[in-house]
Design an enzyme around this catalytic site. Structure first.
Site, short mmCIF file in Angstrom:
data_model
loop_
_atom_site.label_atom_id
_atom_site.label_comp_id
_atom_site.label_asym_id
_atom_site.label_seq_id
_atom_site.Cartn_x
_atom_site.Cartn_y
_atom_site.Cartn_z
N ASP A 22 0.83 -1.21 0.00
CA ASP A 22 0.00 0.00 0.00
C ASP A 22 0.86 1.26 0.00
OD1 ASP A 22 -2.32 1.48 0.11
OD2 ASP A 22 -3.08 0.57 1.95
N ASP B 263 -10.81 2.11 -3.31
CA ASP B 263 -11.35 1.88 -1.97
C ASP B 263 -12.87 1.88 -1.98
OD1 ASP B 263 -9.11 1.44 -0.53
OD2 ASP B 263 -8.89 3.47 0.23
C1 DGJ Z 1 -5.89 1.91 1.98
C2 DGJ Z 1 -6.29 0.72 1.18
O1 DGJ Z 1 -6.79 1.10 -0.05
C3 DGJ Z 1 -7.29 -0.11 1.99
O2 DGJ Z 1 -7.72 -1.19 1.22
C4 DGJ Z 1 -6.65 -0.56 3.26
O3 DGJ Z 1 -5.59 -1.44 2.99
C5 DGJ Z 1 -6.16 0.64 4.03
N1 DGJ Z 1 -5.31 1.47 3.24
C6 DGJ Z 1 -5.41 0.22 5.27
O4 DGJ Z 1 -4.89 1.27 5.96
#
Ligand code: DGJ
Length: 743
Positions: free
Chosen positions: A486, A556
């Site tokens: 991430d 997201d």
């Molecule tokens: C952002 C990501 O897009 C989410 O899926 C998740 O992993 C969060 N970060 C976790 O902090």
């Protein structure tokens, strides 16, 4: 095939689907005379330059010329490919022809991801021509700047595009400050002489609304998109296309460019007047300057130019196949990806070992193959205010560490995967207390926080080595089969604590080179691990990262109706199987919408399939229903991974590209199967006109069965399929057809 006529000073790059013609004019300038449908095996094309003569004494001729390597000076006013400030303080750079060379194969780009030969499906691509690279050297005689331009026709199964990059070398006696180093510029022939104007297409968005399609008329002047964020970004994507207003999914000319890069970029169309339109793409010239000392070289990222004479459908097929077969090196590139359950929307930060093991057990009983522990497992991480950098397990939540947890998850019946955010550092972390200057920053100026965190300075070798070190330890310490990598904020002070002032503007690009070194090292050392990239959802969905990690979390926003637009838009350039796509719970956590499971499953299945909800709070009945969809996803995943993808009905309004339509449909197909999915966002009365879609790619005289009816290919393609939706919002129809023998 590369056809060259030294006498006529002409180079003809002849692909299966396009021709690209280069010509050296009397003043030694390299011109791009043609980029469109294939012209056959000829080099008698120099006459094409007559269209660029200047009719008015006021115009500067260079402005009208399709200069392949334009720069400031000599009457050129468009987007420069190269621009350098020399020792005399001017930014004049006039590149003229020196020599050419053809080499077999395609050399890799130093420190950067790039396309390679399509050697992935062996047999299937036996007709692809072996790669050859044309290298043309230009130089600026005053400063000694040399530009080595590389051109390779890259092909996968008959679908081809032109890979372009450039190496700039300072052969002069004094340092040169590079202020523009784009990867490619190309010209659209007969921009207006055919009587039709052009439209520009790109992928625009924001967090949770990534890659929505924008299509807008192109007028005189410059149309520019970019990211200055140190990431390819949620807001724009490194891709730009030009088309005729009449172009559709199956009809018309489309000229497009994508960039194999994950940082700040720019792409532009420059229309000086009615004759040409210039399309350019490369590093962002606002955020990146590079001081090239004598003897040093600079390599640009690679651009991929794709021309389609048959609309956006053919353009996407080409991007998809070149990215599927010529980009990544991962062992997972052509392997069916495990169906995963991710803990994020199930538990957020309230996760612990027992919950993980219970979820993994339940997941295994439903046919799920991989359990992924998302954020919240390390340091003192109970919310997003701390611990990035402290990559050791929180023993209160995970008493047996990651090793013990992975063993228990494996025993429960699934593979184990883990979330990390290696490029970041929380001010409240042991790492930051030990190395307060390891983040990107600009001297004493304020260090702007984003999601309470700072960004590590990956331009520094010791920081790269630290990431390689802890990731190597982590991956060696336990049975970890998958990593979600991430990156949750953009750059605000993209400068380095160790850089001297005259090199500070190099930091953004040096960061990307550092990141690619880290990814190359880790993914090569752990070839069996499946890596998925993520950036606050789809903030770094680009070909640069797909070269190392074959899938990326698309957004997201896990609401199926929102995802229709996000995934439809993303599919313009990127293969569907590269999009991480999950079934989440209802009401959806981002938009509070309740959507039928069938629709949520169909949308999630149209990418790399997974789940993101709490299995433990579901009823037995709900789990059974979910398990049935997991079974379907397994049945279809090879077709979705390898098949052709076609967009049949757009969720974006054709005219404005802002409003939504009430039908979205797409299909996956190969020689013997077709999987069609259609979605109706809003319920309509039972007497509303039925929707109809026209499947593509069927054999005219073959018969297809959906298990109940038998259809003749030409009849289905000609008369279409009438869709009967359930009477509910966000309804979905799924049709699976198999070719049959009808004797
Ligand atoms: C952002 C990501 O897009 C989410 O899926 C998740 O992993 C969060 N970060 C976790 O902090």
């Amino acid at each position: 095939m590369i056809l060259i006529s030294p006498d006529q000073r002409l180079f003809h790059l002849l692909g299966k689907t396009f021709s690209y013609v280069l010509y050296i004019d009397d003043e030694g300038r390299l011109l791009d005379l043609y980029w469109k449908d294939p012209l056959g095996e000829t080099t008698d094309l120099a006459y094409l330059c007559s269209q660029y003569t200047c009719s008015s004494s006021f115009d500067q001729p260079a402005t009208r010329l399709p200069l392949e390597a334009p720069s400031v000076g000599g009457g050129y006013y468009g987007t420069p490919l190269v621009q350098a400030i020399g020792p005399d303080g001017t930014d004049m750079t006039q590149l003229t022809y020196d020599s050419y060379q053809v080499v077999e194969g395609k050399p890799a780009l130093e420190g950067l991801p790039s396309l390679h030969e399509s050697d992935r499906f062996g047999q299937r691509f036996k007709d692809d021509a072996p790669l050859q690279t044309l290298k043309i050297t230009l130089s600026d005689k005053t400063t000694g700047l040399k530009a080595l331009l590389s051109y390779t026709i890259v092909e996968a199964g008959g679908r081809d595009g032109l890979a372009k990059s450039m190496v700039l070398t300072n052969q002069g006696p004094a340092p040169l400050l590079l202020t523009h180093m784009d990867s490619a510029c190309a010209y659209i022939p007969d921009a207006a002489s055919s009587g039709e104007s052009l439209e520009v297409v790109h992928l625009k968005g924001a967090w949770a609304r990534e890659r929505n399609i924008v299509r807008t008329p192109l007028g005189q002047g410059t149309y520019r998109i970019d990211s200055k964020r140190g990431a390819s970004s949620h807001e724009e994507n490194p891709f730009l296309a030009l088309c005729r207003p009449s172009a559709t999914e199956v009809y018309g000319s489309v000229w497009s460019a994508g960039l194999i890069y994950s940082g700040s970029f720019e792409a532009a169309c420059y229309v000086p007047d009615a004759v040409t339109a210039q399309l350019s793409i490369g590093l962002n010239s606002d955020t990146t300057r590079w001081l090239l000392e004598p003897g040093q070289s600079f390599t640009t990222p690679e651009a991929l130019l794709v021309y389609s004479g048959r609309g956006f459908g053919q353009m996407s097929h080409t991007f998809h196949d070149l990215f599927r077969h010529c980009l990544g090196h991962s062992r997972w590139q052509h392997k069916e990806r495990p169906i995963l359950i991710n803990s994020w929307e199930a538990a957020y930060f309230t996760i612990n070992e027992e919950k993980c093991v219970q979820m993994a057990k339940t997941a295994a009983s439903m046919g799920i193959e991989l359990f992924v522990l998302d954020d919240g497992w390390f340091g003192a991480r109970n919310d997003d205010t701390s611990s990035l950098g402290d990559w050791y397990p929180n023993l209160q939540k995970f008493p047996h560490g990651i090793k013990g947890l992975a063993e228990r998850v494996n025993k429960a019946g699934t593979l184990f995967g883990l979330w990390v955010e290696p490029e970041m550092i929380s001010p409240n972390s042991d790492l930051c207390r030990a190395h307060p200057d390891w983040c990107l920053h600009a001297g004493d100026r304020k260090r702007t926080l984003g999601r309470n965190q700072l960004i590590l300075d990956l331009s520094r070798t010791e920081v790269q080595d630290y990431i390689i070190g802890f990731m190597t330890d982590l991956l060696s310490s336990a049975s970890i089969s998958y990593i979600k990598w991430d990156m949750n904020r953009n750059m605000t002070e993209p400068f380095s604590g160790t850089q001297v002032p005259q090199h500070q503007m190099e930091t953004q690009h040096r960061y990307m080179l550092g990141l690619y070194r880290v990814l190359d090292t880790i993914t090569s050392a752990f070839p069996d691990v499946l890596f998925e990239s993520c950036s606050g959802g789809g903030g770094r969905f680009d070909a640069g990262l797909l070269a190392y990690m074959p899938q990326a979390w698309a957004s997201d926003d896990t609401d199926a109706r929102e995802r229709l637009k996000i995934q439809y838009g993303t599919s313009l350039v990127y293969p569907c199987y590269s999009m991480g796509s999950h079934i989440s719970s209802v009401p959806n956590h981002q938009v509070n919408r309740v959507t039928p499971l069938k629709t949520r499953a169909a949308v999630a299945m149209s990418g790399s399939f997974g789940l993101e909800l709490n299995l433990l709070t579901m009823t037995e009945e709900e789990r059974k229903e979910m398990a049935a969809w997991i079974g379907k996803a397994k049945e279809y995943r090879r077709l979705i991974m390898e098949g052709d993808f076609d967009r049949l009905a757009s969720p974006f309004d054709d005219k404005t590209y802002t409003a939504s339509t009430n039908l979205c449909a797409w299909q996956f197909s190969n020689d013997s199967e077709l999987l069609l999915m259609a979605f109706r966002p809003q319920a309509e009365p039972s007497n509303a006109m039925p929707y109809r879609v026209y499947p593509r790619g069927l054999e005219d005289d073959a018969y297809y069965s959906d298990g109940t009816h038998t259809y003749l290919g030409r009849a289905l393609a000609g008369a279409g399929l009438v869709l009967t939706f359930d009477p509910t919002d966000t309804a979905c129809v799924i049709v699976y057809l198999k070719k049959i023998n009808k004797d």
